[in-house]
Design an enzyme around this catalytic site. Sequence first.
Site, PDB file in Angstrom:
ATOM      1  N   ALA A  17       0.822  -1.221   0.000  1.00  7.97           N
ATOM      2  CA  ALA A  17       0.000   0.000   0.000  1.00  7.97           C
ATOM      3  C   ALA A  17       0.849   1.261   0.000  1.00  7.97           C
ATOM      4  O   ALA A  17       0.500   2.254  -0.638  1.00  7.97           O
ATOM      5  CB  ALA A  17      -0.937  -0.010   1.208  1.00  7.97           C
ATOM      6  N   ASP A  75      10.782  -2.137  -8.111  1.00  7.17           N
ATOM      7  CA  ASP A  75      11.522  -3.017  -7.215  1.00  7.17           C
ATOM      8  C   ASP A  75      12.551  -2.151  -6.530  1.00  7.17           C
ATOM      9  O   ASP A  75      13.359  -1.488  -7.196  1.00  7.17           O
ATOM     10  CB  ASP A  75      12.184  -4.195  -7.938  1.00  7.17           C
ATOM     11  CG  ASP A  75      12.549  -5.284  -6.937  1.00  7.17           C
ATOM     12  OD1 ASP A  75      11.641  -5.776  -6.255  1.00  7.17           O
ATOM     13  OD2 ASP A  75      13.736  -5.610  -6.816  1.00  7.17           O
ATOM     14  N   SER A  76      12.484  -2.112  -5.232  1.00  5.91           N
ATOM     15  CA  SER A  76      13.364  -1.208  -4.511  1.00  5.91           C
ATOM     16  C   SER A  76      13.853  -1.872  -3.249  1.00  5.91           C
ATOM     17  O   SER A  76      13.287  -2.864  -2.776  1.00  5.91           O
ATOM     18  CB  SER A  76      12.632   0.099  -4.188  1.00  5.91           C
ATOM     19  OG  SER A  76      11.404  -0.155  -3.560  1.00  5.91           O
ATOM     20  N   LYS A 179       9.794  14.153   1.293  1.00  2.28           N
ATOM     21  CA  LYS A 179      10.415  12.865   0.975  1.00  2.28           C
ATOM     22  C   LYS A 179      10.101  12.461  -0.467  1.00  2.28           C
ATOM     23  O   LYS A 179      10.992  12.067  -1.226  1.00  2.28           O
ATOM     24  CB  LYS A 179       9.928  11.780   1.938  1.00  2.28           C
ATOM     25  CG  LYS A 179      10.466  10.399   1.578  1.00  2.28           C
ATOM     26  CD  LYS A 179       9.614   9.270   2.108  1.00  2.28           C
ATOM     27  CE  LYS A 179       9.948   7.985   1.366  1.00  2.28           C
ATOM     28  NZ  LYS A 179       9.163   6.840   1.788  1.00  2.28           N
TER      29      LYS A 179
END
Length: 200
Positions: A17, A75-76, A179
């Site tokens: 989420a 993808d992190s 951020k």
Amino acid sequence: MHSLKAGEKLVLATHNAGKYRENAELLAPYGLEVLSAGDLGLPEPEETGDSFVANAVLKAKAACEATGLPAIADDSGLDVPALDGQPGIYTARWAGPGRDFMVAMERVHRELGDSPDRRGIFVCNLSVVWPDGQTASFEGRLEGTLVWPVRGDRGFGFDPMFQPKGFDITFGEMDPAKKHAMSHRALAFAQLSEALLEPA
């Protein structure tokens, strides 16, 4: 290379989420109809790739094939040089089956021990796959310091441990908008938007 145009449907291939929210917010100005793999009930493919890009393409391809729509996958993870790049592509697995990132942060802290090298690099690969098989991938990297004890309760994942370079607060303490504007995801997204997107 294909582009993504206002009004088009697009699947974000994630069941996370937090990732869905961040990516959906980044895509908002482009007028795309953004669907979530989680909301669509798509199965999560096993991440068998050996790199961020391989896993991102694998996830995007699975969502694209299941829906017939273009799909973006993220993808992190956290690359810790003092731990030979770990947890890297296994970042989520370090959080255990319950995806408890406090467990993962404690493990990083424990394995770093008294190492003077406290660098952490957030890496994000965004890959897009279209129904005709065409793919495009973009990667953002952001360096910071891994702090202990962790600070802040904003964001998700390793955010409370990660203090970006040039700042004295962690992502866990930072205003989410600030951020989002500078994160590894934002850096990857800036490349993607320049290559593929036109403002609505």
